[in-house]
Motif scaffolding. Structure first.
Motif, mmCIF file in Angstrom:
data_model
loop_
_atom_site.group_PDB
_atom_site.id
_atom_site.type_symbol
_atom_site.label_atom_id
_atom_site.label_comp_id
_atom_site.label_asym_id
_atom_site.label_seq_id
_atom_site.Cartn_x
_atom_site.Cartn_y
_atom_site.Cartn_z
ATOM 1 N N UNK A 139 0.949 -1.052 0.005
ATOM 2 C CA UNK A 139 -0.057 -0.098 -0.148
ATOM 3 C C UNK A 139 0.940 1.210 -0.006
ATOM 4 N N UNK A 140 0.359 2.171 -0.281
ATOM 5 C CA UNK A 140 0.969 3.685 -0.239
ATOM 6 C C UNK A 140 0.950 4.125 1.166
ATOM 7 N N UNK A 141 0.325 3.563 1.868
ATOM 8 C CA UNK A 141 0.184 3.950 3.317
ATOM 9 C C UNK A 141 -1.210 4.390 3.821
ATOM 10 N N UNK A 142 -1.407 4.636 5.184
ATOM 11 C CA UNK A 142 -2.768 5.255 5.605
ATOM 12 C C UNK A 142 -2.292 6.301 6.224
ATOM 13 N N UNK A 143 -2.989 7.626 6.227
ATOM 14 C CA UNK A 143 -2.609 8.845 6.624
ATOM 15 C C UNK A 143 -3.624 9.196 7.739
ATOM 16 N N UNK A 144 -3.058 9.666 8.792
ATOM 17 C CA UNK A 144 -3.741 10.253 9.983
ATOM 18 C C UNK A 144 -4.414 11.356 9.517
ATOM 19 N N UNK A 145 -5.757 11.535 9.660
ATOM 20 C CA UNK A 145 -6.182 12.870 9.350
ATOM 21 C C UNK A 145 -6.053 13.979 10.536
ATOM 22 N N UNK A 146 -5.473 13.543 11.566
ATOM 23 C CA UNK A 146 -5.335 14.566 12.829
ATOM 24 C C UNK A 146 -3.849 15.182 12.378
ATOM 25 N N UNK A 147 -2.719 14.418 12.445
ATOM 26 C CA UNK A 147 -1.560 15.111 12.242
ATOM 27 C C UNK A 147 -0.908 14.792 10.789
ATOM 28 N N UNK A 148 -1.481 13.987 9.939
ATOM 29 C CA UNK A 148 -0.904 13.703 8.765
ATOM 30 C C UNK A 148 0.122 12.740 8.589
ATOM 31 N N UNK A 149 0.477 12.237 9.921
ATOM 32 C CA UNK A 149 1.623 10.839 9.712
ATOM 33 C C UNK A 149 1.085 9.712 8.826
ATOM 34 N N UNK A 150 2.057 9.448 8.145
ATOM 35 C CA UNK A 150 1.687 8.194 7.370
ATOM 36 C C UNK A 150 2.213 6.849 7.846
ATOM 37 N N UNK A 151 1.234 5.910 7.894
ATOM 38 C CA UNK A 151 1.583 4.696 8.736
ATOM 39 C C UNK A 151 1.499 3.445 7.635
ATOM 40 N N UNK A 152 2.010 2.369 7.861
ATOM 41 C CA UNK A 152 2.200 1.286 6.811
ATOM 42 C C UNK A 152 1.010 0.682 6.734
ATOM 43 N N UNK A 153 0.180 0.374 7.944
ATOM 44 C CA UNK A 153 -1.210 -0.442 7.416
ATOM 45 C C UNK A 153 -2.028 0.042 8.401
ATOM 46 N N UNK A 154 -3.284 -0.563 8.187
ATOM 47 C CA UNK A 154 -4.618 0.029 9.054
ATOM 48 C C UNK A 154 -4.437 -0.307 10.603
ATOM 49 N N UNK A 155 -3.776 -1.271 11.002
ATOM 50 C CA UNK A 155 -3.687 -1.781 12.428
ATOM 51 C C UNK A 155 -2.614 -0.648 13.064
ATOM 52 N N UNK A 156 -1.612 -0.268 12.097
ATOM 53 C CA UNK A 156 -0.427 0.693 12.864
ATOM 54 C C UNK A 156 -1.155 2.132 12.797
ATOM 55 N N UNK A 157 -2.102 2.373 11.966
ATOM 56 C CA UNK A 157 -3.023 3.642 12.051
ATOM 57 C C UNK A 157 -3.913 3.660 13.258
ATOM 58 N N UNK A 158 -4.519 2.581 13.312
ATOM 59 C CA UNK A 158 -5.405 2.589 14.698
ATOM 60 C C UNK A 158 -4.551 2.719 15.977
ATOM 61 N N UNK A 159 -3.513 1.958 16.061
ATOM 62 C CA UNK A 159 -2.721 2.028 17.188
ATOM 63 C C UNK A 159 -2.111 3.636 17.497
ATOM 64 N N UNK A 160 -1.796 4.044 16.386
ATOM 65 C CA UNK A 160 -1.195 5.692 16.287
ATOM 66 C C UNK A 160 -2.397 6.416 16.837
ATOM 67 N N UNK A 161 -3.265 6.211 16.208
ATOM 68 C CA UNK A 161 -4.713 7.199 16.649
ATOM 69 C C UNK A 161 -4.858 7.045 18.017
ATOM 70 N N UNK A 162 -5.137 5.979 18.530
ATOM 71 C CA UNK A 162 -5.548 5.607 19.984
ATOM 72 C C UNK A 162 -4.522 6.225 21.022
ATOM 73 N N UNK A 163 -3.200 6.094 20.733
ATOM 74 C CA UNK A 163 -2.193 6.523 21.501
ATOM 75 C C UNK A 163 -1.982 8.022 21.479
ATOM 76 N N UNK A 164 -2.276 8.619 20.432
ATOM 77 C CA UNK A 164 -1.875 10.008 20.110
ATOM 78 C C UNK A 164 -3.112 10.970 20.112
ATOM 79 N N UNK A 165 -4.096 10.556 19.822
ATOM 80 C CA UNK A 165 -5.344 11.438 19.509
ATOM 81 C C UNK A 165 -6.662 11.039 20.179
ATOM 82 N N UNK A 166 -6.584 10.254 21.005
ATOM 83 C CA UNK A 166 -8.037 10.015 21.758
ATOM 84 C C UNK A 166 -8.076 10.689 23.208
#
Length: 101
Positions: free
Chosen positions: A74-101
């Motif tokens: 994939x070309x990655x999945x972008x967090x719409x809160x901070x713009x960070x690109x993550x490799x897969x959907x699980x990494x994106x979910x983990x990022x979001x719950x750690x940094x934006x909840x």
């Protein structure tokens, strides 16, 4: 909170078998999920098996994550809160719950 509000799945994805892009957005998720389903099966011992490499597990979710992270580009999945690109959907979910909840 609902993690789906925290990310944008609008990234382009490439199917490694066809070299064709998988559609972006919510439909892209459906396309990605459908491609993953094509790459897994349940064997006679009731394990879920990756048809690409033979990895197997009793837990389907683990196998779906394996296929997405190891066999699909994939070309990655972008967090719409901070713009960070993550490799897969699980990494994106983990990022979001750690940094934006």
């Amino acid at each position: 909170g609902n993690y789906e509000e925290g990310y944008d799945d609008g990234s382009g994805m490439i199917d490694p078998n066809t070299g064709m892009p998988i559609a972006a957005g919510a439909d892209g998720n459906k396309d990605l999920d459908a491609r993953i389903e094509e790459m897994i099966y349940k064997d006679e011992s009731l394990d879920w098996v990756c048809s690409t490499c033979g990895y197997h597990t009793r837990i389907k979710t683990n196998l779906r994550f394996h296929v997405e992270s190891q066999h699909l580009v994939t070309s990655g999945f972008q967090c719409n809160q901070c713009g960070k690109m993550l490799q897969n959907r699980k990494a994106l979910r983990n990022h979001y719950s750690r940094h934006h909840k």
